[in-house]
Design an enzyme around this catalytic site. Structure first.
Site, PDB file in Angstrom:
ATOM      1  N   ASN A 155      44.798  35.449 -19.158  1.00  0.00           N
ATOM      2  CA  ASN A 155      45.386  34.270 -19.819  1.00  0.00           C
ATOM      3  C   ASN A 155      45.430  33.092 -18.844  1.00  0.00           C
ATOM      4  O   ASN A 155      45.135  31.958 -19.217  1.00  0.00           O
ATOM      5  CB  ASN A 155      46.779  34.587 -20.370  1.00  0.00           C
ATOM      6  N   MET A 176      55.607  39.979 -15.175  1.00  0.00           N
ATOM      7  CA  MET A 176      56.290  41.178 -15.638  1.00  0.00           C
ATOM      8  C   MET A 176      57.761  41.258 -15.247  1.00  0.00           C
ATOM      9  O   MET A 176      58.326  42.348 -15.182  1.00  0.00           O
ATOM     10  CB  MET A 176      55.543  42.433 -15.148  1.00  0.00           C
ATOM     11  N   ARG A 177      58.381  40.123 -14.962  1.00  0.00           N
ATOM     12  CA  ARG A 177      59.810  40.146 -14.630  1.00  0.00           C
ATOM     13  C   ARG A 177      60.588  39.275 -15.589  1.00  0.00           C
ATOM     14  O   ARG A 177      60.093  38.248 -16.046  1.00  0.00           O
ATOM     15  CB  ARG A 177      60.050  39.600 -13.225  1.00  0.00           C
ATOM     16  N   LEU A 230      63.268  36.539 -16.326  1.00  0.00           N
ATOM     17  CA  LEU A 230      63.738  35.386 -15.557  1.00  0.00           C
ATOM     18  C   LEU A 230      65.261  35.337 -15.577  1.00  0.00           C
ATOM     19  O   LEU A 230      65.894  35.653 -16.588  1.00  0.00           O
ATOM     20  CB  LEU A 230      63.193  34.084 -16.148  1.00  0.00           C
ATOM     21  N   HIS A 265      53.245  36.967 -25.690  1.00  0.00           N
ATOM     22  CA  HIS A 265      53.639  38.367 -25.821  1.00  0.00           C
ATOM     23  C   HIS A 265      52.703  39.043 -26.830  1.00  0.00           C
ATOM     24  O   HIS A 265      52.451  38.482 -27.902  1.00  0.00           O
ATOM     25  CB  HIS A 265      55.096  38.455 -26.303  1.00  0.00           C
TER      26      HIS A 265
HETATM   27  C1  GRF Z   1      48.841  40.025 -22.014  1.00  0.00           C
HETATM   28  O1  GRF Z   1      48.649  41.021 -22.986  1.00  0.00           O
HETATM   29  C2  GRF Z   1      50.044  39.193 -22.333  1.00  0.00           C
HETATM   30  O2  GRF Z   1      50.260  39.024 -23.708  1.00  0.00           O
HETATM   31  C3  GRF Z   1      51.180  40.002 -21.743  1.00  0.00           C
HETATM   32  O3  GRF Z   1      50.639  40.550 -20.566  1.00  0.00           O
HETATM   33  C4  GRF Z   1      49.224  40.630 -20.669  1.00  0.00           C
HETATM   34  C5  GRF Z   1      48.667  39.849 -19.525  1.00  0.00           C
HETATM   35  O4  GRF Z   1      47.267  39.906 -19.453  1.00  0.00           O
HETATM   36  N1  GRF Z   1      52.354  39.190 -21.550  1.00  0.00           N
HETATM   37  P1  GRF Z   1      46.494  38.931 -18.471  1.00  0.00           P
HETATM   38  O5  GRF Z   1      47.093  39.154 -17.082  1.00  0.00           O
HETATM   39  O6  GRF Z   1      46.707  37.527 -18.949  1.00  0.00           O
HETATM   40  O7  GRF Z   1      45.064  39.352 -18.533  1.00  0.00           O
END
Ligand code: GRF
Length: 199
Positions: A13, A89-90, A92, A108
């Site tokens: 992303n 992954m945390r 806030l 998400h």
């Molecule tokens: C994605 O599925 C996003 O929706 C979630 O974590 C994943 C991250 O993927 N929050 P990337 O690191 O952007 O490839």
């Protein structure tokens, strides 16, 4: 608009955002920094290769607030106006959310409010839903909870696994995130309670 991106992993992303800013698809914007809470995050190399400044800010046994304070300082030092969570992954802290009011967005991989938290695609498969998808939303103090900007539905086949569903959803995540950032950058929206209005 000056964007700061927070990652923990792969950074697909993040890459989509950097490229959309670079091509002008997200207009009048700049990615000023990519921050990771993991030194080895794959996305850091991808950002560097694209000429973006990166910083790893690890937790190092500190409290969430102490850790977040350092990240906030890195973002503010570079004048970040909008914070994009991209696989960060945390959770806030409230201080972090208060430092960028209505200026933090997240993606998400489910249709919220279904399946917040970790492993949303696995939760969807285990529940047996036939439609899932992805959500871009503003971040508030609660996990995967803030006002929804955009959602995209994806059909789930009975034969899908968490892995195949993740891949199907990811195909839509990048476009959805960019569309949401276009709206925000054009300042073409207003937030009323939990609703985001735009033309
Ligand atoms: C994605 O599925 C996003 O929706 C979630 O974590 C994943 C991250 O993927 N929050 P990337 O690191 O952007 O490839």
């Amino acid at each position: 608009m000056r964007l700061g991106i927070l990652i923990s992993g792969r950074g697909s992303n993040m890459t989509a955002i950097i490229e959309a800013v670079g091509s002008g698809a997200i207009p009048d914007s700049e990615v000023v920094v990519v921050v990771s809470d993991k030194t080895g995050a794959e996305g850091l190399e991808k950002a560097k290769r694209r000429g973006i400044e990166t910083v790893a800010v690890t937790r190092k046994g500190r409290t969430r607030e102490e850790h977040d304070a350092e990240i906030i300082a890195e973002l503010k030092r570079r004048g970040a106006e909008l914070v994009c969570l991209a696989g960060y992954m945390r959770l806030l802290s409230a201080d972090f959310v208060a430092a960028f009011p209505n200026r933090i967005v997240n993606i998400h991989p489910s249709l919220l409010p279904a399946f917040p938290g970790l492993d949303a695609q696995r939760q969807a498969i285990e529940y047996g839903v036939r439609v899932s998808g992805c959500t871009v939303h503003f971040v508030d103090d609660e996990l995967d909870h803030g006002a929804i900007i955009l959602q995209k539905a994806v059909e789930v086949a009975a034969t899908d696994t968490a892995e195949t569903l993740s891949a199907k959803i990811l195909e839509h995540e990048h476009a959805l995130y960019i569309e949401a950032l276009q709206l925000i950058v054009r300042k073409n929206y207003k937030i009323v309670g939990r609703k985001v209005f735009y033309d």
